[in-house]
Design an enzyme around this catalytic site. Sequence first.
Site, PDB file in Angstrom:
ATOM      1  N   SER A   1      -0.232  -0.879   1.264  1.00  0.00           N
ATOM      2  CA  SER A   1       0.225  -0.521  -0.080  1.00  0.00           C
ATOM      3  C   SER A   1      -0.950  -0.543  -1.057  1.00  0.00           C
ATOM      4  O   SER A   1      -1.921   0.180  -0.874  1.00  0.00           O
ATOM      5  CB  SER A   1       1.357  -1.462  -0.508  1.00  0.00           C
TER       6      SER A   1
ATOM      7  N   GLU B   1       9.938   6.328   2.002  1.00  0.00           N
ATOM      8  CA  GLU B   1       9.114   5.702   0.965  1.00  0.00           C
ATOM      9  C   GLU B   1       8.879   6.651  -0.196  1.00  0.00           C
ATOM     10  O   GLU B   1       8.567   7.825   0.004  1.00  0.00           O
ATOM     11  CB  GLU B   1       7.737   5.321   1.530  1.00  0.00           C
TER      12      GLU B   1
ATOM     13  N   HIS C   1       9.030   1.006   2.943  1.00  0.00           N
ATOM     14  CA  HIS C   1       7.715   0.542   2.528  1.00  0.00           C
ATOM     15  C   HIS C   1       7.418  -0.821   3.157  1.00  0.00           C
ATOM     16  O   HIS C   1       8.263  -1.710   3.170  1.00  0.00           O
ATOM     17  CB  HIS C   1       7.672   0.436   1.004  1.00  0.00           C
TER      18      HIS C   1
END
Length: 296
Positions: free
Chosen positions: A142, A236, A266
């Site tokens: 991320s 996502e 995610h």
Amino acid sequence: MPPSDIDVIRARLAAHPRPADLAERRARIESLGAGYALPPDVRVEPVDAHGVRAEWTSTPAADGERVVLFLHGGGYVSGSLRSHRHMVAQAGREARARTLAIDYRLAPEHPFPAALDDALTGYRFLLASGIAAARIALAGESAGGGLALAMALSLREAGLPLPGCLWLSSPWIDLALTGASLESKAAVDPLLSRAYLAELASLYLNGADARGPLVSPINADLAGLPPMLIQVGSAETLLDDSLRLAQVAGAADVAVHLEIWPRMIHAWHLFYQDVADGRRSLTNAGSFIQSHLDAR
């Protein structure tokens, strides 16, 4: 029909929605990972990486000369060594490498470029410790994925030796939030929304340009970067970040391997002990890292 393993995780997340308070948000992310036990053969060793708090993990089969430098997710405002320790250790097991996780400073207390400075310090620590750059994999999830890519760009510009490869898991590489999937996947992403990402970006940027290449590497010239594996879930809001990154990197003659995991959310790797595709995706990442660190 019983719910799938990822649907069980969705229900768990829905039962504990994100709180408004930052301290409570940080505690929530801690709890996501802290509930998973480390296997007994994992060795954990805290280390001072030239003034930056960090942590080694290793398993018995690890090659001590291969290192995965890992940067956790959390939108630059949360996440820690503890929240991702179990997943980082498993990634190292699959790569047959040691891992060095960096506890970089968080916004809003420490906005850009504090996290990048800490990550680069961790890389220089590895080089000073005698680890060859070609035997290092830069990895991140991320925000940590965007940070890993920004690291590689910074190393290239500084003329420092580049790592052997990059592993980017659900990378956030566009803080200007221009990806189409922010809308098209809004109804299926249980963790990230445009509004939440905009809040995180504001806290991290603290006035810096959201389109700058070291915060939004989608806007950078990626020429000369090492091979990269990009893994992203189809459910996502950040899906488009990965799709566009693969295109931009490929157009710059970077070797890219893109994996889109159906129905995954995610940061699904965090839940690998409960999610079969989490385990399989970590196995793929480990194989990719092994093949590129052994070839350099």
